[in-house]
Design a protein around this motif. Sequence first.
Motif, PDB file in Angstrom:
ATOM      1  N   ALA A 288       0.842  -1.073  -0.039  1.00 28.78           N
ATOM      2  CA  ALA A 288      -0.191  -0.053  -0.177  1.00 28.78           C
ATOM      3  C   ALA A 288       0.916   1.305   0.124  1.00 28.78           C
ATOM      4  CB  ALA A 288      -1.132   0.195   1.252  1.00 28.78           C
ATOM      5  N   PHE A 289       0.486   2.238  -0.979  1.00 33.39           N
ATOM      6  CA  PHE A 289       1.075   3.561  -0.935  1.00 33.39           C
ATOM      7  C   PHE A 289       0.234   4.513  -0.412  1.00 33.39           C
ATOM      8  CE2 PHE A 289       2.112   7.463  -3.020  1.00 33.39           C
ATOM      9  CZ  PHE A 289       3.704   7.648  -3.040  1.00 33.39           C
ATOM     10  N   THR A 290       0.790   4.969   0.987  1.00 38.38           N
ATOM     11  CA  THR A 290      -0.035   5.912   1.836  1.00 38.38           C
ATOM     12  C   THR A 290       0.760   7.005   2.387  1.00 38.38           C
ATOM     13  OG1 THR A 290       0.379   4.686   4.047  1.00 38.38           O
ATOM     14  CG2 THR A 290      -1.277   3.614   2.669  1.00 38.38           C
TER      15      THR A 290
ATOM     16  N   GLY B  66       2.741   5.760   5.484  1.00 37.46           N
ATOM     17  CA  GLY B  66       3.311   4.625   5.480  1.00 37.46           C
ATOM     18  C   GLY B  66       2.847   3.543   5.968  1.00 37.46           C
ATOM     19  N   GLU B  67       1.627   3.624   6.715  1.00 35.30           N
ATOM     20  CA  GLU B  67       0.782   2.563   7.415  1.00 35.30           C
ATOM     21  C   GLU B  67      -0.281   2.053   6.756  1.00 35.30           C
ATOM     22  OE1 GLU B  67       0.540   4.083  11.290  1.00 35.30           O
ATOM     23  OE2 GLU B  67       2.697   4.256  11.735  1.00 35.30           O
ATOM     24  N   ALA B  68      -0.618   1.062   6.799  1.00 35.79           N
ATOM     25  CA  ALA B  68      -1.862   0.494   6.221  1.00 35.79           C
ATOM     26  C   ALA B  68      -2.450  -0.852   7.107  1.00 35.79           C
ATOM     27  CB  ALA B  68      -2.154   0.129   4.634  1.00 35.79           C
ATOM     28  N   ALA B  69      -3.429  -0.906   7.692  1.00 35.62           N
ATOM     29  CA  ALA B  69      -3.823  -2.276   8.453  1.00 35.62           C
ATOM     30  C   ALA B  69      -3.438  -3.436   7.836  1.00 35.62           C
ATOM     31  CB  ALA B  69      -5.277  -2.309   8.758  1.00 35.62           C
ATOM     32  N   ASN B  70      -2.700  -4.396   8.414  1.00 35.56           N
ATOM     33  CA  ASN B  70      -2.500  -5.642   7.655  1.00 35.56           C
ATOM     34  C   ASN B  70      -1.828  -5.780   6.519  1.00 35.56           C
ATOM     35  OD1 ASN B  70      -3.567  -6.628  10.304  1.00 35.56           O
ATOM     36  ND2 ASN B  70      -5.745  -6.361   9.323  1.00 35.56           N
TER      37      ASN B  70
ATOM     38  N   PRO C 109       1.793  -4.573   4.146  1.00 44.03           N
ATOM     39  CA  PRO C 109       3.138  -3.824   3.870  1.00 44.03           C
ATOM     40  C   PRO C 109       2.785  -2.598   3.364  1.00 44.03           C
ATOM     41  CG  PRO C 109       3.305  -5.957   2.873  1.00 44.03           C
ATOM     42  CD  PRO C 109       1.702  -5.938   3.126  1.00 44.03           C
ATOM     43  N   SER C 110       3.579  -1.515   3.604  1.00 42.76           N
ATOM     44  CA  SER C 110       3.211  -0.198   2.999  1.00 42.76           C
ATOM     45  C   SER C 110       4.398   0.740   2.842  1.00 42.76           C
ATOM     46  CB  SER C 110       2.303   0.474   4.012  1.00 42.76           C
ATOM     47  OG  SER C 110       2.617   0.378   5.241  1.00 42.76           O
ATOM     48  N   VAL C 111       4.361   1.541   2.091  1.00 45.64           N
ATOM     49  CA  VAL C 111       5.348   2.524   1.844  1.00 45.64           C
ATOM     50  C   VAL C 111       4.653   3.982   1.891  1.00 45.64           C
ATOM     51  CG1 VAL C 111       6.953   1.219   0.553  1.00 45.64           C
ATOM     52  CG2 VAL C 111       5.158   2.423  -0.516  1.00 45.64           C
ATOM     53  N   ALA C 112       5.384   4.943   2.599  1.00 46.86           N
ATOM     54  CA  ALA C 112       5.075   6.527   2.469  1.00 46.86           C
ATOM     55  C   ALA C 112       5.121   7.084   1.136  1.00 46.86           C
ATOM     56  CB  ALA C 112       5.750   7.128   3.844  1.00 46.86           C
ATOM     57  N   GLY C 113       4.175   8.070   0.894  1.00 49.32           N
ATOM     58  CA  GLY C 113       4.243   8.722  -0.104  1.00 49.32           C
ATOM     59  C   GLY C 113       3.253   9.696  -0.442  1.00 49.32           C
TER      60      GLY C 113
ATOM     61  N   ALA D  58       9.201  12.216  -6.343  1.00 50.69           N
ATOM     62  CA  ALA D  58      10.117  11.423  -5.811  1.00 50.69           C
ATOM     63  C   ALA D  58       9.631  10.306  -4.984  1.00 50.69           C
ATOM     64  CB  ALA D  58      11.105  12.206  -5.034  1.00 50.69           C
ATOM     65  N   SER D  59       8.705  10.594  -4.255  1.00 47.95           N
ATOM     66  CA  SER D  59       8.309   9.274  -3.344  1.00 47.95           C
ATOM     67  C   SER D  59       7.639   8.351  -4.226  1.00 47.95           C
ATOM     68  CB  SER D  59       7.163   9.730  -2.302  1.00 47.95           C
ATOM     69  OG  SER D  59       5.841  10.173  -3.041  1.00 47.95           O
ATOM     70  N   LEU D  60       7.055   8.457  -5.203  1.00 52.94           N
ATOM     71  CA  LEU D  60       6.640   7.536  -6.367  1.00 52.94           C
ATOM     72  C   LEU D  60       7.668   6.790  -6.843  1.00 52.94           C
ATOM     73  CD1 LEU D  60       3.721   9.515  -7.905  1.00 52.94           C
ATOM     74  CD2 LEU D  60       3.384   7.249  -6.549  1.00 52.94           C
ATOM     75  N   ARG D  61       8.740   7.167  -7.075  1.00 53.11           N
ATOM     76  CA  ARG D  61       9.735   6.638  -8.053  1.00 53.11           C
ATOM     77  C   ARG D  61      10.397   5.562  -7.033  1.00 53.11           C
ATOM     78  NH1 ARG D  61      11.096  11.896  -9.639  1.00 53.11           N
ATOM     79  NH2 ARG D  61      10.297  12.397 -11.874  1.00 53.11           N
ATOM     80  N   ALA D  62      10.636   6.154  -5.623  1.00 52.40           N
ATOM     81  CA  ALA D  62      11.319   5.494  -4.355  1.00 52.40           C
ATOM     82  C   ALA D  62      10.441   4.157  -4.330  1.00 52.40           C
ATOM     83  CB  ALA D  62      11.378   6.394  -3.277  1.00 52.40           C
ATOM     84  N   ALA D  63       9.010   4.310  -4.184  1.00 49.77           N
ATOM     85  CA  ALA D  63       8.050   3.128  -4.005  1.00 49.77           C
ATOM     86  C   ALA D  63       8.076   2.058  -5.059  1.00 49.77           C
ATOM     87  CB  ALA D  63       7.017   3.802  -3.840  1.00 49.77           C
ATOM     88  N   ILE D  64       8.385   2.506  -6.339  1.00 49.53           N
ATOM     89  CA  ILE D  64       8.439   1.433  -7.365  1.00 49.53           C
ATOM     90  C   ILE D  64       9.516   0.833  -7.523  1.00 49.53           C
ATOM     91  CG2 ILE D  64       7.749   0.930  -9.846  1.00 49.53           C
ATOM     92  CD1 ILE D  64       6.095   3.600  -9.723  1.00 49.53           C
ATOM     93  N   THR D  65      10.035  -0.233  -6.801  1.00 49.33           N
ATOM     94  CA  THR D  65      11.374  -0.779  -6.587  1.00 49.33           C
ATOM     95  C   THR D  65      11.188  -1.909  -7.714  1.00 49.33           C
ATOM     96  OG1 THR D  65      10.416  -2.092  -4.886  1.00 49.33           O
ATOM     97  CG2 THR D  65      11.789  -0.263  -4.291  1.00 49.33           C
ATOM     98  N   GLY D  66      12.471  -2.468  -7.767  1.00 51.20           N
ATOM     99  CA  GLY D  66      12.681  -3.475  -9.039  1.00 51.20           C
ATOM    100  C   GLY D  66      11.805  -4.643  -8.793  1.00 51.20           C
ATOM    101  N   ASP D  67      11.232  -4.893  -7.508  1.00 47.29           N
ATOM    102  CA  ASP D  67      10.509  -6.136  -7.121  1.00 47.29           C
ATOM    103  C   ASP D  67       8.886  -5.978  -7.301  1.00 47.29           C
ATOM    104  OD1 ASP D  67      10.608  -4.369  -4.996  1.00 47.29           O
ATOM    105  OD2 ASP D  67      10.444  -6.263  -3.712  1.00 47.29           O
ATOM    106  N   ILE D  68       8.645  -4.652  -7.640  1.00 46.32           N
ATOM    107  CA  ILE D  68       7.092  -4.067  -7.829  1.00 46.32           C
ATOM    108  C   ILE D  68       6.823  -4.913  -9.223  1.00 46.32           C
ATOM    109  CG2 ILE D  68       5.689  -2.329  -8.321  1.00 46.32           C
ATOM    110  CD1 ILE D  68       6.117  -3.032  -5.246  1.00 46.32           C
ATOM    111  N   ASP D  69       5.811  -5.462  -9.602  1.00 47.79           N
ATOM    112  CA  ASP D  69       5.562  -5.982 -10.979  1.00 47.79           C
ATOM    113  C   ASP D  69       4.601  -5.257 -11.465  1.00 47.79           C
ATOM    114  OD1 ASP D  69       6.924  -8.643 -10.806  1.00 47.79           O
ATOM    115  OD2 ASP D  69       5.479  -9.264  -9.188  1.00 47.79           O
ATOM    116  N   ALA D  70       3.978  -4.474 -10.880  1.00 48.34           N
ATOM    117  CA  ALA D  70       2.508  -3.540 -11.223  1.00 48.34           C
ATOM    118  C   ALA D  70       2.294  -2.686 -10.430  1.00 48.34           C
ATOM    119  CB  ALA D  70       1.466  -4.468 -11.754  1.00 48.34           C
TER     120      ALA D  70
END
Length: 277
Positions: A29-31, A34-38, A40-44, A50-62
Amino acid sequence: MKILVLGATGYIGSATVNRLLAEGHEVVAFTRSGEAANLPSVAGDLTDPASLRAAITGDIDAVINIAPPTGDEDADHAATDAIVESLAGSGRAYVYTSGIWVLGETGDDALDEDAPTNAIAIVGYRPRVEQRVLDAASRDVRTAVIRPGIVHGNGGGIPGMMIGWAKEQGVARHVGENTRWPMVHVDDLAALFTLAVTGAKAGSLYHGVGEESVLVADLAAATGAPTEVWTQEEAAAVVGEAFAEALGLNQVVSGAKARAELGWSPLGPGAVESMRS
């Protein structure tokens, strides 16, 4: 697939996350917090590329973007560019959420995805964002745009607002005598997002519409309260001019393409039944 979902904690986003998880996908979850119930999440933030680019890491498929637009065209274009740049050359998927209000008034014939846009004020610039997303298919991003109808189910969306107004005021108001809305159950829409992120071809556009046209007067009656027709001017005094225009928008829209190309099969209750329950 490991899927980054923008707007994961919202009305449509929560239903989509549940569907993705049920089908065995991993969701991040992109919030803002950086928190979402139950989950994994990233802050942005959508206003922070810049926060979007940081969240889309190489292991993100979509990436699925179900977050509300910022209301700032330049900011939404910048967010689109940041997502596309992060996915370019990878063949990974990006699904963007628009809406059927970009079509404007439709008349009596159901419009499909080939119809030109004629966006009302509340979504005035969104067709340009749609096109920016679709054009990214040329950069080896498997892009898709979904235009949901008016979403109902589980007490949410504009129909949920109508129920709330009826409870508060003792009368169910609707704009226009014969206004019709294309509609979709939130769980069916979640199924469409899942199909699109896993199987849509690059550059695809789909209407997420389960029912082509539902008479809004019938929705108001389904609240169980006495009904009353609002003029657009009367509605504008309560909800603002732009939203009043949207509430009075008369549309008939086809969702046949998603059924034919993706095998989408809406199964949820119809909008009037959903309102009654």
